[in-house]
Scaffold this motif. Structure first.
Motif, short mmCIF file in Angstrom:
data_model
loop_
_atom_site.label_atom_id
_atom_site.label_comp_id
_atom_site.label_asym_id
_atom_site.label_seq_id
_atom_site.Cartn_x
_atom_site.Cartn_y
_atom_site.Cartn_z
N UNK A 136 -2.07 15.26 -14.56
CA UNK A 136 -1.43 16.35 -15.29
C UNK A 136 -1.59 17.70 -14.59
N UNK A 137 -2.67 17.92 -13.86
CA UNK A 137 -2.87 19.18 -13.15
C UNK A 137 -2.64 19.04 -11.65
N UNK A 138 -3.20 18.01 -11.06
CA UNK A 138 -3.14 17.83 -9.60
C UNK A 138 -1.84 17.21 -9.10
N UNK A 139 -1.01 16.69 -10.00
CA UNK A 139 0.28 16.13 -9.60
C UNK A 139 0.19 14.70 -9.10
N UNK A 140 1.26 14.20 -8.46
CA UNK A 140 1.30 12.80 -8.03
C UNK A 140 0.35 12.52 -6.87
N UNK A 141 -0.19 11.31 -6.88
CA UNK A 141 -1.11 10.87 -5.83
C UNK A 141 -0.89 9.39 -5.59
N UNK A 142 -0.80 8.98 -4.32
CA UNK A 142 -0.72 7.57 -3.98
C UNK A 142 -2.14 7.08 -3.72
N UNK A 143 -2.49 5.94 -4.32
CA UNK A 143 -3.85 5.44 -4.20
C UNK A 143 -3.88 3.95 -3.90
N UNK A 144 -4.66 3.55 -2.90
CA UNK A 144 -4.94 2.14 -2.64
C UNK A 144 -5.89 1.67 -3.73
N UNK A 182 1.74 -2.21 -15.25
CA UNK A 182 0.64 -2.81 -14.49
C UNK A 182 -0.64 -2.03 -14.81
N UNK A 183 -1.73 -2.77 -15.01
CA UNK A 183 -3.04 -2.16 -15.21
C UNK A 183 -3.72 -2.07 -13.84
N UNK A 184 -3.97 -0.84 -13.38
CA UNK A 184 -4.59 -0.64 -12.07
C UNK A 184 -5.97 -0.03 -12.24
N UNK A 185 -6.86 -0.36 -11.30
CA UNK A 185 -8.21 0.21 -11.33
C UNK A 185 -8.13 1.67 -10.91
N UNK A 186 -8.76 2.54 -11.69
CA UNK A 186 -8.81 3.98 -11.39
C UNK A 186 -10.27 4.40 -11.47
N UNK A 187 -10.90 4.53 -10.32
CA UNK A 187 -12.29 5.00 -10.27
C UNK A 187 -12.26 6.43 -9.76
N UNK A 188 -12.23 7.35 -10.70
CA UNK A 188 -12.05 8.76 -10.37
C UNK A 188 -12.72 9.61 -11.45
N UNK A 189 -13.43 10.65 -11.02
CA UNK A 189 -14.13 11.51 -11.98
C UNK A 189 -13.17 12.22 -12.95
N UNK A 190 -11.89 12.27 -12.62
CA UNK A 190 -10.92 12.93 -13.48
C UNK A 190 -10.47 12.03 -14.64
N UNK A 191 -10.75 10.74 -14.54
CA UNK A 191 -10.25 9.76 -15.52
C UNK A 191 -11.42 9.17 -16.28
N UNK A 192 -11.31 9.08 -17.59
CA UNK A 192 -12.42 8.68 -18.44
C UNK A 192 -12.76 7.19 -18.35
N UNK A 193 -11.80 6.33 -18.08
CA UNK A 193 -12.08 4.90 -18.03
C UNK A 193 -11.92 4.40 -16.59
N UNK A 194 -12.02 3.10 -16.40
CA UNK A 194 -11.97 2.54 -15.04
C UNK A 194 -10.62 1.94 -14.70
N UNK A 195 -9.64 2.04 -15.61
CA UNK A 195 -8.32 1.47 -15.35
C UNK A 195 -7.28 2.23 -16.16
N UNK A 196 -6.01 2.06 -15.75
CA UNK A 196 -4.90 2.69 -16.48
C UNK A 196 -3.68 1.79 -16.40
N UNK A 197 -2.92 1.74 -17.49
CA UNK A 197 -1.63 1.04 -17.51
C UNK A 197 -0.56 2.04 -17.10
N UNK A 198 0.16 1.71 -16.03
CA UNK A 198 1.23 2.58 -15.55
C UNK A 198 2.50 1.75 -15.36
N UNK A 199 3.67 2.40 -15.28
CA UNK A 199 4.91 1.64 -15.09
C UNK A 199 4.88 0.81 -13.81
N UNK A 200 5.45 -0.38 -13.85
CA UNK A 200 5.52 -1.25 -12.67
C UNK A 200 6.26 -0.56 -11.53
N UNK A 201 7.17 0.33 -11.84
CA UNK A 201 7.92 1.05 -10.80
C UNK A 201 7.01 1.98 -9.99
#
Length: 132
Positions: free
Chosen positions: A57-65, A76-95
């Protein structure tokens, strides 16, 4: 008694709080809630290596391996290990997700013909998953 410690003599463990990084926390604008039904990545071969487009929401789009942990036809549920995100995964559009590996089967059972080993090989791996 050897080895016994009084609870007050032990150092206090550092307990991390979800609110510890509250000022750095951001919402992923392309995330949605978890669906009721989905397919999970099974082991083996395990989660699928992917590149995910995360829209902070603040930093904009980011491509992540990262890896895909589960999916539906649209998300798709992807792993998100980042101090900006409260949990360890997020559901995002398959696109917003691109697979970066393909499944390789190594060896077959002599009698049944079933695969002996199935692994994910990164698409940019020139050795095709072979060990040197």
């Amino acid at each position: 008694m050897t080895g016994d410690h009084h609870p007050s003599s032990r150092p206090e463990p550092r307990i991390r709080s979800w609110r510890e990084n509250a000022e750095a926390e951001q919402h992923l604008t392309n995330s949605v809630g978890a669906p009721q039904r989905y397919t999970e990545a099974r082991t083996p071969p395990g989660p699928i290596p992917v590149i995910a487009r995360l829209h902070w929401e603040t930093d904009g789009p980011e491509l992540r391996d990262t890896v895909a942990l589960a999916w539906t036809t649209t998300h798709v549920c992807v792993r998100v290990l980042d101090h900006r995100w409260r949990t360890t995964a997020a559901w995002i559009p398959a696109s917003d997700v691109t697979r970066r590996a393909h499944l390789v089967t190594r060896g077959r059972h002599e009698w049944t013909g079933e695969p002996l080993e199935r692994i994910w090989v990164l698409d940019d791996d020139p050795g095709g998953g072979q060990t040197p």
